[in-house]
Design a protein around this motif. Structure first.
Motif, PDB file in Angstrom:
ATOM      1  N   ARG A  13       3.873  14.647   6.105  1.00 30.07           N
ATOM      2  CA  ARG A  13       5.317  14.113   6.449  1.00 30.07           C
ATOM      3  C   ARG A  13       5.428  12.894   6.327  1.00 30.07           C
ATOM      4  NH1 ARG A  13       5.717  15.594  12.493  1.00 30.07           N
ATOM      5  NH2 ARG A  13       4.764  13.284  12.614  1.00 30.07           N
ATOM      6  N   ASP A  14       4.734  11.941   6.639  1.00 23.47           N
ATOM      7  CA  ASP A  14       4.645  10.448   6.744  1.00 23.47           C
ATOM      8  C   ASP A  14       4.620   9.743   5.520  1.00 23.47           C
ATOM      9  OD1 ASP A  14       3.621  10.282  10.079  1.00 23.47           O
ATOM     10  OD2 ASP A  14       5.455  10.745   9.297  1.00 23.47           O
ATOM     11  N   THR A  15       4.582  10.393   4.234  1.00 23.74           N
ATOM     12  CA  THR A  15       4.137   9.714   3.038  1.00 23.74           C
ATOM     13  C   THR A  15       5.570   9.082   2.365  1.00 23.74           C
ATOM     14  OG1 THR A  15       4.211  11.645   1.922  1.00 23.74           O
ATOM     15  CG2 THR A  15       2.015  10.850   2.668  1.00 23.74           C
ATOM     16  N   SER A  16       6.632   9.424   2.847  1.00 20.52           N
ATOM     17  CA  SER A  16       7.878   8.868   2.373  1.00 20.52           C
ATOM     18  C   SER A  16       8.100   7.423   2.540  1.00 20.52           C
ATOM     19  CB  SER A  16       8.872   9.546   2.725  1.00 20.52           C
ATOM     20  OG  SER A  16       9.338   9.428   4.091  1.00 20.52           O
ATOM     21  N   PRO A  17       8.543   6.664   1.733  1.00 18.87           N
ATOM     22  CA  PRO A  17       8.734   5.032   1.997  1.00 18.87           C
ATOM     23  C   PRO A  17       9.336   4.825   3.317  1.00 18.87           C
ATOM     24  CG  PRO A  17       9.104   5.681  -0.105  1.00 18.87           C
ATOM     25  CD  PRO A  17       9.261   6.953   0.457  1.00 18.87           C
ATOM     26  N   ALA A  18      10.289   5.605   3.788  1.00 22.96           N
ATOM     27  CA  ALA A  18      11.311   5.307   4.877  1.00 22.96           C
ATOM     28  C   ALA A  18      10.078   5.649   6.004  1.00 22.96           C
ATOM     29  CB  ALA A  18      12.493   6.069   5.010  1.00 22.96           C
ATOM     30  N   ALA A  19       9.530   6.614   6.079  1.00 24.90           N
ATOM     31  CA  ALA A  19       8.728   7.262   7.193  1.00 24.90           C
ATOM     32  C   ALA A  19       7.557   6.211   7.230  1.00 24.90           C
ATOM     33  CB  ALA A  19       7.917   8.636   6.889  1.00 24.90           C
ATOM     34  N   MET A  20       7.099   5.537   6.295  1.00 23.72           N
ATOM     35  CA  MET A  20       5.879   4.620   6.280  1.00 23.72           C
ATOM     36  C   MET A  20       6.487   3.275   6.882  1.00 23.72           C
ATOM     37  SD  MET A  20       3.108   6.124   5.020  1.00 23.72           S
ATOM     38  CE  MET A  20       2.159   4.743   4.342  1.00 23.72           C
ATOM     39  N   LYS A  54      18.347   4.199  -6.595  1.00 21.22           N
ATOM     40  CA  LYS A  54      17.166   3.391  -7.551  1.00 21.22           C
ATOM     41  C   LYS A  54      16.250   2.687  -6.582  1.00 21.22           C
ATOM     42  CE  LYS A  54      20.353   2.544 -11.324  1.00 21.22           C
ATOM     43  NZ  LYS A  54      21.048   1.841 -12.230  1.00 21.22           N
ATOM     44  N   LEU A  55      16.809   2.287  -5.455  1.00 23.10           N
ATOM     45  CA  LEU A  55      15.708   1.638  -4.579  1.00 23.10           C
ATOM     46  C   LEU A  55      14.640   2.660  -4.319  1.00 23.10           C
ATOM     47  CD1 LEU A  55      17.554  -1.135  -2.315  1.00 23.10           C
ATOM     48  CD2 LEU A  55      15.803  -1.584  -4.314  1.00 23.10           C
ATOM     49  N   MET A  56      15.060   3.640  -3.792  1.00 25.17           N
ATOM     50  CA  MET A  56      14.234   5.008  -3.083  1.00 25.17           C
ATOM     51  C   MET A  56      13.297   5.151  -4.190  1.00 25.17           C
ATOM     52  SD  MET A  56      13.221   6.646  -0.788  1.00 25.17           S
ATOM     53  CE  MET A  56      14.424   6.829   0.700  1.00 25.17           C
ATOM     54  N   ARG A  57      13.719   5.433  -5.394  1.00 26.81           N
ATOM     55  CA  ARG A  57      12.696   5.995  -6.496  1.00 26.81           C
ATOM     56  C   ARG A  57      11.730   4.719  -6.591  1.00 26.81           C
ATOM     57  NH1 ARG A  57      16.256   6.817 -10.057  1.00 26.81           N
ATOM     58  NH2 ARG A  57      16.259   5.247 -11.257  1.00 26.81           N
ATOM     59  N   ALA A  58      12.111   3.374  -6.659  1.00 24.54           N
ATOM     60  CA  ALA A  58      11.222   2.395  -7.012  1.00 24.54           C
ATOM     61  C   ALA A  58      10.425   2.100  -5.590  1.00 24.54           C
ATOM     62  CB  ALA A  58      12.073   0.869  -6.965  1.00 24.54           C
ATOM     63  N   ALA A  59      10.682   2.284  -4.632  1.00 23.64           N
ATOM     64  CA  ALA A  59       9.778   2.337  -3.504  1.00 23.64           C
ATOM     65  C   ALA A  59       8.823   3.505  -3.463  1.00 23.64           C
ATOM     66  CB  ALA A  59      10.582   2.289  -1.948  1.00 23.64           C
ATOM     67  N   THR A  60       9.142   4.693  -3.871  1.00 23.33           N
ATOM     68  CA  THR A  60       8.333   5.624  -4.102  1.00 23.33           C
ATOM     69  C   THR A  60       7.497   5.706  -4.932  1.00 23.33           C
ATOM     70  OG1 THR A  60      10.386   7.318  -3.516  1.00 23.33           O
ATOM     71  CG2 THR A  60       8.234   8.309  -4.212  1.00 23.33           C
ATOM     72  N   ASP A  62       5.455   3.078  -5.763  1.00 30.42           N
ATOM     73  CA  ASP A  62       4.274   2.317  -5.326  1.00 30.42           C
ATOM     74  C   ASP A  62       4.550   2.046  -3.843  1.00 30.42           C
ATOM     75  OD1 ASP A  62       2.312   0.868  -4.515  1.00 30.42           O
ATOM     76  OD2 ASP A  62       1.564   0.296  -6.675  1.00 30.42           O
ATOM     77  N   VAL A  63       4.424   2.850  -2.811  1.00 31.76           N
ATOM     78  CA  VAL A  63       4.836   2.468  -1.483  1.00 31.76           C
ATOM     79  C   VAL A  63       4.093   1.262  -1.055  1.00 31.76           C
ATOM     80  CG1 VAL A  63       4.968   3.451   0.963  1.00 31.76           C
ATOM     81  CG2 VAL A  63       5.273   4.958  -0.961  1.00 31.76           C
ATOM     82  N   GLY A  64       2.904   1.039  -1.439  1.00 35.16           N
ATOM     83  CA  GLY A  64       2.221  -0.168  -0.956  1.00 35.16           C
ATOM     84  C   GLY A  64       2.670  -1.539  -1.284  1.00 35.16           C
ATOM     85  N   VAL A  65       3.298  -1.323  -2.712  1.00 32.36           N
ATOM     86  CA  VAL A  65       4.034  -2.527  -3.089  1.00 32.36           C
ATOM     87  C   VAL A  65       5.229  -2.887  -2.249  1.00 32.36           C
ATOM     88  CG1 VAL A  65       5.374  -3.578  -4.944  1.00 32.36           C
ATOM     89  CG2 VAL A  65       3.154  -2.489  -5.352  1.00 32.36           C
ATOM     90  N   PHE A  66       5.959  -1.625  -2.027  1.00 29.19           N
ATOM     91  CA  PHE A  66       7.233  -1.783  -1.218  1.00 29.19           C
ATOM     92  C   PHE A  66       6.804  -2.338   0.025  1.00 29.19           C
ATOM     93  CE2 PHE A  66       9.971   0.526   1.739  1.00 29.19           C
ATOM     94  CZ  PHE A  66      11.026  -0.089   1.610  1.00 29.19           C
ATOM     95  N   LEU A  67       5.812  -1.796   0.980  1.00 31.70           N
ATOM     96  CA  LEU A  67       5.271  -2.255   2.284  1.00 31.70           C
ATOM     97  C   LEU A  67       4.981  -3.706   2.248  1.00 31.70           C
ATOM     98  CD1 LEU A  67       3.433   0.781   3.428  1.00 31.70           C
ATOM     99  CD2 LEU A  67       5.747   0.365   3.998  1.00 31.70           C
ATOM    100  N   ARG A  68       4.252  -4.188   1.193  1.00 32.13           N
ATOM    101  CA  ARG A  68       3.604  -5.519   1.103  1.00 32.13           C
ATOM    102  C   ARG A  68       4.808  -6.440   0.881  1.00 32.13           C
ATOM    103  NH1 ARG A  68       0.658  -5.470  -3.313  1.00 32.13           N
ATOM    104  NH2 ARG A  68       2.150  -6.147  -4.597  1.00 32.13           N
ATOM    105  N   GLU A  69       5.982  -5.996   0.224  1.00 30.82           N
ATOM    106  CA  GLU A  69       7.322  -6.814   0.118  1.00 30.82           C
ATOM    107  C   GLU A  69       7.842  -7.109   1.420  1.00 30.82           C
ATOM    108  OE1 GLU A  69       8.312  -8.529  -3.366  1.00 30.82           O
ATOM    109  OE2 GLU A  69       6.075  -8.052  -2.806  1.00 30.82           O
ATOM    110  N   LEU A  70       7.786  -6.083   2.114  1.00 39.58           N
ATOM    111  CA  LEU A  70       8.477  -6.032   3.566  1.00 39.58           C
ATOM    112  C   LEU A  70       7.816  -7.007   4.513  1.00 39.58           C
ATOM    113  CD1 LEU A  70       9.569  -2.378   4.325  1.00 39.58           C
ATOM    114  CD2 LEU A  70      10.870  -4.345   3.606  1.00 39.58           C
ATOM    115  N   ARG A  71       6.300  -6.992   4.330  1.00 35.66           N
ATOM    116  CA  ARG A  71       5.501  -7.775   5.209  1.00 35.66           C
ATOM    117  C   ARG A  71       6.061  -9.391   4.848  1.00 35.66           C
ATOM    118  NH1 ARG A  71       0.618  -6.679   7.262  1.00 35.66           N
ATOM    119  NH2 ARG A  71      -0.108  -8.734   7.017  1.00 35.66           N
ATOM    120  N   THR A  72       6.314  -9.758   3.637  1.00 34.72           N
ATOM    121  CA  THR A  72       6.801 -11.017   3.514  1.00 34.72           C
ATOM    122  C   THR A  72       8.128 -11.174   4.176  1.00 34.72           C
ATOM    123  OG1 THR A  72       5.840 -11.361   1.243  1.00 34.72           O
ATOM    124  CG2 THR A  72       7.636 -12.745   1.544  1.00 34.72           C
TER     125      THR A  72
END
Length: 283
Positions: A13-20, A54-60, A62-72
């Motif tokens: 359930r928690d693997t979607s970018p928004a849930a992560m 498009k953003l949702m597809r891009a986040a999906t 590689d969720v790790g890259v997305f989460l790393r950019e949010l860390r910045t």
């Protein structure tokens, strides 16, 4: 008959970018400056990708890259998915041309970081169009004169950008003036500037403003620099006072901080000022 444990169900359930993003809320909150509302920050991050296919597809991808950019964004205390911190889809060679998320500090984010340093009372960053009147003579004028006909149907094309800060003691910082050629040189150094998803395509004027603000940032104190100056001044005052007048509790030392703006166009041009006849109406 296959069975699924509760733990496995939660993991799925928690693997979607928004849930992560929501799952790691507390971790992001620990990175943010104290003035940032973590719940609002998470809502902006989640809303940015949920509102853009498009953003949702891009986040999906590689969720790790997305989460790393949010860390910045969290570390800088900037709002993701806004003009403070753009979230843009970019093609990735490592992902065979698929879209991933790239975070870019925007114009408003740079201005926010300058204000947060605590040394300035105001920051002025403006674009100049070909039918505006612009005058600035270095060494004679403290600040530029920029006259705009706000009711004109067409002010003309963008021809330049300028930026300066008014310090808290009333002094004017270095005045940065860039013409179109210099802004385009900065754009040329920007990775992905010609992508359909780049802010240079979707928010061109904001990127002109950012180029000016980024150049100004070289001439105003960073947070660490400003705090060091305050500590040094306090130490000098304390040294001149009688021992009994010095407080027993020492002033806390600021931590060294390197701010990575997560951008591509740093140091694109060394010159800060061009001749003063580049804008329409200049004398």
């Amino acid at each position: 008959m296959s069975t699924t444990t509760i733990g496995q169900a939660v993991a799925v359930r928690d693997t979607s970018p928004a849930a992560m993003v929501e799952q790691y809320r507390d971790e992001y909150a620990t990175l943010m400056p104290s003035h940032v509302n973590a719940d609002q920050w998470v809502r902006l991050a989640v809303g940015a990708i949920r509102g853009d296919e498009k953003l949702m597809r891009a986040a999906t991808t590689d969720v790790g890259v997305f989460l790393r950019e949010l860390r910045t964004a969290a570390r800088l205390g900037l709002e993701p998915g806004t003009e403070q911190f753009y979230l843009t889809p970019r093609k990735s060679k490592a992902h065979r041309g698929q879209l991933i998320i790239k975070g870019i500090v925007g114009y408003q984010g740079l201005v926010e970081l300058i204000y947060r340093a605590g040394a300035v009372s105001s920051v002025i960053v403006e674009t100049v169009r070909e039918r505006d009147v612009f005058r600035y003579h270095p060494g004679r004028d403290e600040r530029p004169v920029h006259e705009v006909d706000w009711f004109a149907e067409d002010r003309g094309a963008l021809v330049g950008v300028y930026a300066y800060a008014v310090m808290k003691d009333g002094a004017t910082s270095k005045v940065v003036v860039l013409n179109r050629a210099q802004v385009m040189a900065a754009k040329a150094k920007s990775d992905g500037a010609h992508s359909d998803y780049s802010p240079w395509k979707t928010s061109e004027e904001a990127m002109w403003l950012k180029t000016g603000a980024r150049r100004l940032a070289k001439w105003v104190p960073t947070s660490a620099e400003y705090m060091r100056e305050r500590l040094r001044a306090a130490a000098e005052v304390a040294a001149e006072q009688p021992e009994s007048a010095v407080g027993a509790e020492p002033m806390p030392q600021p931590a060294e901080q390197h701010v990575d703006l997560g951008d591509e166009d740093d140091d694109a041009i060394e010159g800060e000022l061009v001749d003063d006849t580049w804008a329409g109406g200049a004398e």
